[in-house]
Design an enzyme around this catalytic site. Structure first.
Site, PDB file in Angstrom:
ATOM      1  N   LYS A   1     107.835 -17.712  18.642  1.00 40.34           N
ATOM      2  CA  LYS A   1     108.870 -18.701  18.833  1.00 40.34           C
ATOM      3  C   LYS A   1     110.077 -18.441  17.930  1.00 40.34           C
ATOM      4  O   LYS A   1     111.187 -18.823  18.249  1.00 40.34           O
ATOM      5  CB  LYS A   1     108.324 -20.104  18.495  1.00 40.34           C
ATOM      6  CG  LYS A   1     107.168 -20.517  19.338  1.00 40.34           C
ATOM      7  CD  LYS A   1     106.768 -21.971  18.972  1.00 40.34           C
ATOM      8  CE  LYS A   1     105.623 -22.394  19.850  1.00 40.34           C
ATOM      9  NZ  LYS A   1     104.411 -22.681  19.033  1.00 40.34           N
ATOM     10  N   GLY A   2     109.837 -17.822  16.769  1.00 39.36           N
ATOM     11  CA  GLY A   2     110.857 -17.774  15.719  1.00 39.36           C
ATOM     12  C   GLY A   2     112.225 -17.277  16.129  1.00 39.36           C
ATOM     13  O   GLY A   2     113.234 -17.765  15.626  1.00 39.36           O
TER      14      GLY A   2
ATOM     15  N   GLU B   1     114.192  -9.886  16.552  1.00 36.44           N
ATOM     16  CA  GLU B   1     113.122 -10.510  15.767  1.00 36.44           C
ATOM     17  C   GLU B   1     113.737 -11.280  14.604  1.00 36.44           C
ATOM     18  O   GLU B   1     114.801 -10.921  14.096  1.00 36.44           O
ATOM     19  CB  GLU B   1     112.163  -9.400  15.289  1.00 36.44           C
ATOM     20  CG  GLU B   1     110.994  -9.825  14.451  1.00 36.44           C
ATOM     21  CD  GLU B   1     110.012 -10.792  15.105  1.00 36.44           C
ATOM     22  OE1 GLU B   1     110.459 -11.847  15.574  1.00 36.44           O
ATOM     23  OE2 GLU B   1     108.801 -10.514  15.108  1.00 36.44           O
ATOM     24  N   ASP B   2     113.088 -12.354  14.216  1.00 33.51           N
ATOM     25  CA  ASP B   2     113.611 -13.153  13.101  1.00 33.51           C
ATOM     26  C   ASP B   2     113.369 -12.469  11.761  1.00 33.51           C
ATOM     27  O   ASP B   2     114.280 -12.275  10.970  1.00 33.51           O
ATOM     28  CB  ASP B   2     112.997 -14.562  13.109  1.00 33.51           C
ATOM     29  CG  ASP B   2     111.488 -14.552  13.346  1.00 33.51           C
ATOM     30  OD1 ASP B   2     110.857 -13.475  13.237  1.00 33.51           O
ATOM     31  OD2 ASP B   2     110.926 -15.623  13.644  1.00 33.51           O
TER      32      ASP B   2
ATOM     33  N   ASP C   1     107.811  -8.706   8.182  1.00 33.95           N
ATOM     34  CA  ASP C   1     106.989  -8.820   6.978  1.00 33.95           C
ATOM     35  C   ASP C   1     106.088  -7.587   6.904  1.00 33.95           C
ATOM     36  O   ASP C   1     106.482  -6.551   6.370  1.00 33.95           O
ATOM     37  CB  ASP C   1     106.215 -10.138   7.039  1.00 33.95           C
ATOM     38  CG  ASP C   1     105.401 -10.415   5.789  1.00 33.95           C
ATOM     39  OD1 ASP C   1     105.474  -9.625   4.836  1.00 33.95           O
ATOM     40  OD2 ASP C   1     104.682 -11.427   5.760  1.00 33.95           O
TER      41      ASP C   1
ATOM     42  N   LYS D   1     111.619  -8.194   4.701  1.00 32.19           N
ATOM     43  CA  LYS D   1     111.057  -8.420   3.368  1.00 32.19           C
ATOM     44  C   LYS D   1     110.889  -7.086   2.662  1.00 32.19           C
ATOM     45  O   LYS D   1     110.242  -6.178   3.190  1.00 32.19           O
ATOM     46  CB  LYS D   1     109.705  -9.123   3.474  1.00 32.19           C
ATOM     47  CG  LYS D   1     109.835 -10.581   3.844  1.00 32.19           C
ATOM     48  CD  LYS D   1     108.525 -11.308   3.645  1.00 32.19           C
ATOM     49  CE  LYS D   1     108.587 -12.661   4.316  1.00 32.19           C
ATOM     50  NZ  LYS D   1     107.323 -13.386   4.249  1.00 32.19           N
TER      51      LYS D   1
ATOM     52  N   PHE E   1     107.473 -16.229   1.045  1.00 28.66           N
ATOM     53  CA  PHE E   1     107.447 -16.956   2.313  1.00 28.66           C
ATOM     54  C   PHE E   1     108.690 -17.837   2.406  1.00 28.66           C
ATOM     55  O   PHE E   1     109.020 -18.561   1.468  1.00 28.66           O
ATOM     56  CB  PHE E   1     106.187 -17.812   2.419  1.00 28.66           C
ATOM     57  CG  PHE E   1     105.926 -18.255   3.819  1.00 28.66           C
ATOM     58  CD1 PHE E   1     105.308 -17.403   4.732  1.00 28.66           C
ATOM     59  CD2 PHE E   1     106.315 -19.515   4.250  1.00 28.66           C
ATOM     60  CE1 PHE E   1     105.095 -17.806   6.049  1.00 28.66           C
ATOM     61  CE2 PHE E   1     106.102 -19.919   5.566  1.00 28.66           C
ATOM     62  CZ  PHE E   1     105.478 -19.064   6.454  1.00 28.66           C
TER      63      PHE E   1
ATOM     64  N   ASP F   1     109.054 -20.942  10.572  1.00 28.73           N
ATOM     65  CA  ASP F   1     108.312 -22.188  10.375  1.00 28.73           C
ATOM     66  C   ASP F   1     107.314 -22.126   9.230  1.00 28.73           C
ATOM     67  O   ASP F   1     106.903 -21.051   8.786  1.00 28.73           O
ATOM     68  CB  ASP F   1     107.538 -22.536  11.644  1.00 28.73           C
ATOM     69  CG  ASP F   1     106.323 -21.611  11.846  1.00 28.73           C
ATOM     70  OD1 ASP F   1     106.512 -20.387  11.847  1.00 28.73           O
ATOM     71  OD2 ASP F   1     105.193 -22.128  11.955  1.00 28.73           O
TER      72      ASP F   1
ATOM     73  N   ARG G   1     111.737 -25.055  11.650  1.00 28.87           N
ATOM     74  CA  ARG G   1     112.488 -24.027  12.391  1.00 28.87           C
ATOM     75  C   ARG G   1     113.938 -24.451  12.567  1.00 28.87           C
ATOM     76  O   ARG G   1     114.819 -23.618  12.762  1.00 28.87           O
ATOM     77  CB  ARG G   1     111.869 -23.794  13.773  1.00 28.87           C
ATOM     78  CG  ARG G   1     110.473 -23.203  13.744  1.00 28.87           C
ATOM     79  CD  ARG G   1     110.080 -22.799  15.168  1.00 28.87           C
ATOM     80  NE  ARG G   1     108.655 -22.563  15.306  1.00 28.87           N
ATOM     81  CZ  ARG G   1     108.038 -21.431  15.022  1.00 28.87           C
ATOM     82  NH1 ARG G   1     108.728 -20.404  14.576  1.00 28.87           N
ATOM     83  NH2 ARG G   1     106.742 -21.302  15.198  1.00 28.87           N
TER      84      ARG G   1
HETATM   85  P1  IMP Z   1     104.781  -9.271  10.586  1.00 27.01           P
HETATM   86  O1  IMP Z   1     104.008  -8.839  11.802  1.00 27.01           O
HETATM   87  O2  IMP Z   1     103.904  -9.416   9.373  1.00 27.01           O
HETATM   88  O3  IMP Z   1     106.005  -8.428  10.327  1.00 27.01           O
HETATM   89  O4  IMP Z   1     105.223 -10.759  10.831  1.00 27.01           O
HETATM   90  C1  IMP Z   1     106.177 -11.107  11.731  1.00 27.01           C
HETATM   91  C2  IMP Z   1     106.090 -12.573  12.106  1.00 27.01           C
HETATM   92  O5  IMP Z   1     105.407 -13.354  11.118  1.00 27.01           O
HETATM   93  C3  IMP Z   1     107.485 -13.145  12.178  1.00 27.01           C
HETATM   94  O6  IMP Z   1     108.022 -13.003  13.458  1.00 27.01           O
HETATM   95  C4  IMP Z   1     107.242 -14.596  11.810  1.00 27.01           C
HETATM   96  O7  IMP Z   1     106.847 -15.312  12.949  1.00 27.01           O
HETATM   97  C5  IMP Z   1     106.083 -14.551  10.843  1.00 27.01           C
HETATM   98  N1  IMP Z   1     106.542 -14.533   9.438  1.00 27.01           N
HETATM   99  C6  IMP Z   1     106.537 -13.488   8.579  1.00 27.01           C
HETATM  100  N2  IMP Z   1     107.039 -13.844   7.383  1.00 27.01           N
HETATM  101  C7  IMP Z   1     107.377 -15.150   7.489  1.00 27.01           C
HETATM  102  C8  IMP Z   1     107.977 -16.099   6.567  1.00 27.01           C
HETATM  103  O8  IMP Z   1     108.314 -15.800   5.402  1.00 27.01           O
HETATM  104  N3  IMP Z   1     108.174 -17.352   7.062  1.00 27.01           N
HETATM  105  C9  IMP Z   1     107.834 -17.720   8.319  1.00 27.01           C
HETATM  106  N4  IMP Z   1     107.279 -16.868   9.198  1.00 27.01           N
HETATM  107  C10 IMP Z   1     107.062 -15.598   8.793  1.00 27.01           C
END
Ligand code: IMP
Length: 174
Positions: free
Chosen positions: A40-41, A96-97, A100, A128, A149, A156, A162
């Site tokens: 959703k982000g 993508e938002d 991480d 990040k 975070f 969210d 959000r």
């Molecule tokens: P990744 O697969 O670990 O890169 O995570 C990506 C997804 O995790 C993002 O699209 C977010 O939905 C969620 N996410 C990662 N870090 C954060 C954060 O700091 N706050 C909120 N959502 C996060």
């Protein structure tokens, strides 16, 4: 938990999206660009970034399983909603938002590459730093932040915040 200190203001976000939108406009001029938002982000980034792109873009969305109420990536990626359309021979930009662990994007890249788009690139508002992740070529990058975070602007905590117009830290977790 409490909303912590503001990390990136609404004005800073808008200025960055304007830069990213201008670069995308230059790169995709004359091409039929399809923006894919990761729900959703990314719905907030998608809406604002797209309005800084001066091209007749099309939109599609995918929904991917996310963290739920925890704040650490489980590494499990599930498609909850797939694209509505074929992407073969299309110029695709994934929006993508936040990146991480990068697990979501590396899974998506593999999943979409087999559908044979003409091109497949990434745009992410927040990356990040200091996180070990698979190599990812993010063509349009917004901000680099420490591996904390954060909430707001589409991001969210337990489904909420959000709609904050800026990016903030979170107090009182971990
Ligand atoms: P990744 O697969 O670990 O890169 O995570 C990506 C997804 O995790 C993002 O699209 C977010 O939905 C969620 N996410 C990662 N870090 C954060 C954060 O700091 N706050 C909120 N959502 C996060």
């Amino acid at each position: 938990m409490k909303i912590g200190k503001e990390l990136i203001s609404a004005v800073e976000i808008d200025e960055k999206l304007a830069e990213m939108g201008a670069a995308i406009t230059d790169d995709y001029r004359g091409k039929n660009l399809l923006l894919i938002g990761i729900l959703k982000g990314a719905f907030v980034v998608m809406a604002d970034l797209a309005r800084h792109i001066d091209l007749p873009v099309e939109f599609d969305f995918m929904a991917i399983s996310s963290y739920g109420s925890a704040t650490k990536s489980s590494g499990v990626v599930r498609i909850l909603k797939d694209l509505d359309q074929e992407i073969a021979d299309r110029h695709v930009l994934i929006v993508e938002d936040i990146v991480d662990t990068g697990l979501t994007l590396s899974y998506l890249l593999k999943n979409l590459a087999v559908r044979k788009p003409a091109s497949l690139s990434l745009a992410a508002l927040i990356i990040k730093d200091g996180v070990e992740r698979p190599p990812l070529d993010i063509k349009y990058e917004g901000f680099h932040i420490p591996p904390k975070f954060v909430i707001g602007y589409g991001l969210d905590f337990d489904g909420k915040y959000r709609n904050l117009p800026y990016i903030a830290e979170v107090e009182g977790i971990d």
